[in-house]
Design an enzyme around this catalytic site. Structure first.
Site, mmCIF file in Angstrom:
data_model
loop_
_atom_site.group_PDB
_atom_site.id
_atom_site.type_symbol
_atom_site.label_atom_id
_atom_site.label_comp_id
_atom_site.label_asym_id
_atom_site.label_seq_id
_atom_site.Cartn_x
_atom_site.Cartn_y
_atom_site.Cartn_z
ATOM 1 N N GLN A 1 0.808 -1.211 0.000
ATOM 2 C CA GLN A 1 0.000 0.000 0.000
ATOM 3 C C GLN A 1 0.850 1.273 0.000
ATOM 4 O OE1 GLN A 1 -3.382 -0.435 -0.124
ATOM 5 N NE2 GLN A 1 -2.981 -2.636 -0.107
ATOM 6 N N LYS B 1 -0.032 7.065 6.562
ATOM 7 C CA LYS B 1 -0.994 6.358 5.725
ATOM 8 C C LYS B 1 -2.151 7.306 5.429
ATOM 9 C CE LYS B 1 -0.126 1.534 6.944
ATOM 10 N NZ LYS B 1 -0.745 0.225 7.315
ATOM 11 N N LEU C 1 4.343 6.189 14.606
ATOM 12 C CA LEU C 1 5.694 6.348 15.129
ATOM 13 C C LEU C 1 6.507 5.083 14.864
ATOM 14 C CD1 LEU C 1 7.305 8.472 16.950
ATOM 15 C CD2 LEU C 1 6.829 6.885 18.823
ATOM 16 N N LEU D 1 9.391 2.318 15.373
ATOM 17 C CA LEU D 1 9.994 1.738 16.570
ATOM 18 C C LEU D 1 11.486 2.027 16.620
ATOM 19 C CD1 LEU D 1 8.104 -1.679 16.543
ATOM 20 C CD2 LEU D 1 7.730 0.241 18.102
ATOM 21 N N ASP E 1 -6.284 -9.875 7.737
ATOM 22 C CA ASP E 1 -5.116 -9.822 6.863
ATOM 23 C C ASP E 1 -3.793 -10.006 7.611
ATOM 24 O OD1 ASP E 1 -4.115 -9.491 4.203
ATOM 25 O OD2 ASP E 1 -3.444 -7.487 4.702
#
Length: 485
Positions: free
Chosen positions: A182, A198, A304, A306, A368
């Site tokens: 995506q 996103k 955020l 990691l 998913d």
């Protein structure tokens, strides 16, 4: 005749050996010696994990499970209605309700206080200006929270600062993110922190064609993060809503790779929009992402990243789908599938992690999770709740296959069960059921509403289905087998 008798004795001997072996296998895997001894002493037949019923009426395994769980849910509802109809005064029930309300009230206030803004805003949230030193301290604090089995602590009063920083800190670089299928942007924020963005692709009431079809949903990422806190599964990366001006914040600091995917579009009103398509498996110039025509902005979820010292290990999920309508995976046909999972995965923590994650995914409708991620070379790492973009699709459809780890293994952490039960205890009118808590926690978010009313109602409905599934396990096995510490 003697040969025939010898064969019969041999077959019976082999069967007895297999039976005893399975009982001891059961005992070793689940560390339930008392239960295993009971099984041996009562000479019960071999017990396997899952529902070992013979399926009738030509039903698929999924249809069989659905039928059993819905029947159990109806039975629970009828029992509650009957008790209410008899007007039974039970002081113990009243006491339990009171204790439950107090617990949920304190728990909710703790969740809410962590989101209370710590920095005064004079007029407009977008006007918040963090100094570079302040931002570095905020990013550093978020990194220190990360442990083997948490991304944020149970009490995080500085969480609001992290969320504000994600929402308003200056973007100093924007780039493509090539990982995954995506479109998403890799942003570097002031203070050196990286984050994924996103963007919104659909209206809130859009329903995809299939359970795992379509683009990621930004609202799903945001709500899933907060639900992970509500469920005490604090393994999801911190997510916030953000509104970004493409022309002012993205394009001026874009990398050459991202700039190459910009394709300006002229609207009917002769206005030029800064559209782009990025780089990913499904990205192409025929599916442009364009900002809002009137504001020039994109809204979305900012996640955020990691800390670098925690490398991720990506593993195939045992309940992975085939993603082919005419081809079922083994777990979709075999009610004893959990036994094969236990051969290569420990009960504690991994199989219990699979069950916790299945509950989380079932609530948000995420079908998913084909792989799972843990911290590499970190002992006892949690199963991280990364990538929840396929959640909150069809609010009318409850995908039973998501909850198969619970249905087939019939084990769950006792603390998970007790926590879920408290929410399920709340009535539809209570301010402490899942939908009400989500609504209260996020009603001040700049992108609210993040869910439709139907999606909120689906959370409460699916929780009742989960409780019915656990009760069904109690009917099939002893409680001390189902509930694990």
């Amino acid at each position: 005749m003697r040969s025939f008798k010898t064969r019969i004795v041999t077959v019976l001997f082999v069967c007895s050996i297999i039976t005893v072996s399975m009982l001891f296998y059961f005992m070793l895997i689940f560390d339930d010696k008392k239960l295993a001894n009971n099984l041996i002493n009562t000479s019960r037949s071999v017990i396997v994990v899952g529902f070992a019923e013979l399926r009738k009426e030509n039903l698929t395994l999924c249809e069989t499970y659905e039928k059993k769980v819905k029947l159990k849910l109806t039975q629970m509802f009828d029992e509650d209605s009957a008790a209410a109809g008899h007007h039974i005064d039970n002081d113990d029930d009243d006491d339990e309700k009171s204790v439950n309300e107090n617990y949920l009230g304190n728990f909710f206030e703790s969740l809410k206080s962590d989101l209370q803004p710590k920095q005064e805003d004079s007029s407009n949230n977008s006007a918040l200006n963090f100094k570079n030193k302040e931002l570095k301290k905020i990013w550093s604090l978020a990194k220190k929270w990360v442990r083997a089995r948490q991304i944020i602590p149970e009490k995080a009063p500085e969480l609001s600062l992290v969320i504000q920083a994600l929402q308003h800190s200056k973007i100093i670089k924007s780039d493509v993110s090539r990982k995954g299928t995506q479109l998403k942007l890799l942003l570097t924020l002031e203070g050196g922190q990286q984050a994924l963005f996103k963007p919104r692709r659909y209206p809130l009431d859009y329903i995809p064609d299939d359970i795992y079809a379509g683009a990621d949903r930004h609202n799903g990422e945001i709500v899933a993060f907060h639900l992970s806190r509500i469920l005490n599964q604090r393994y999801a990366p911190i997510v916030a809503s953000r509104i970004i001006n493409v022309a002012n914040e993205i394009k001026p600091v874009a990398s050459p790779s991202l700039l190459a995917t910009f394709v300006p579009q002229t609207t009917k009103s002769n206005k030029t929009l800064e559209c782009f398509y990025g780089e990913c498996y499904y990205c192409n110039e025929y599916e442009l992402l364009c900002p809002d025509e009137s504001t020039g902005t994109l809204e979305g979820a900012i996640i955020l990243m990691l800390p670098n010292q925690y490398q991720l290990q990506k593993l195939r999920h045992p309940w992975q789908r085939t993603y082919k309508k005419n081809l079922k995976a083994q777990w979709e046909m075999d009610s004893h599938y959990c036994l094969s999972v236990l051969k290569s995965n420990s009960l504690r923590p991994r199989v219990l992690d699979f069950v916790d994650t299945a509950i989380f995914d079932y609530l948000i409708g995420n079908a998913d999770r084909h792989h799972y991620e843990v911290f590499k070379d970190v002992s006892n790492s949690a199963l991280l709740l990364i990538d929840n973009g396929k959640s909150f699709g069809d609010p009318a459809h409850d995908e039973t296959t998501i909850i198969f780890p619970l249905l087939q293994c019939c084990v769950i952490r006792n603390q998970t069960y007790q926590h879920l039960r408290r929410f399920a205890f709340a009535t539809d009118s209570s301010r402490f059921n899942l939908s009400s808590i989500i609504r209260q926690l996020l009603s001040n978010d700049q992108l609210w509403p993040l869910l439709t009313e139907r999606h909120l109602q689906a959370l409460d409905r699916r929780l009742r289905m989960i409780i019915a599934t656990i009760e069904l396990c109690f009917d099939t096995y002893q409680r001390n087998y189902v509930l694990k510490n």
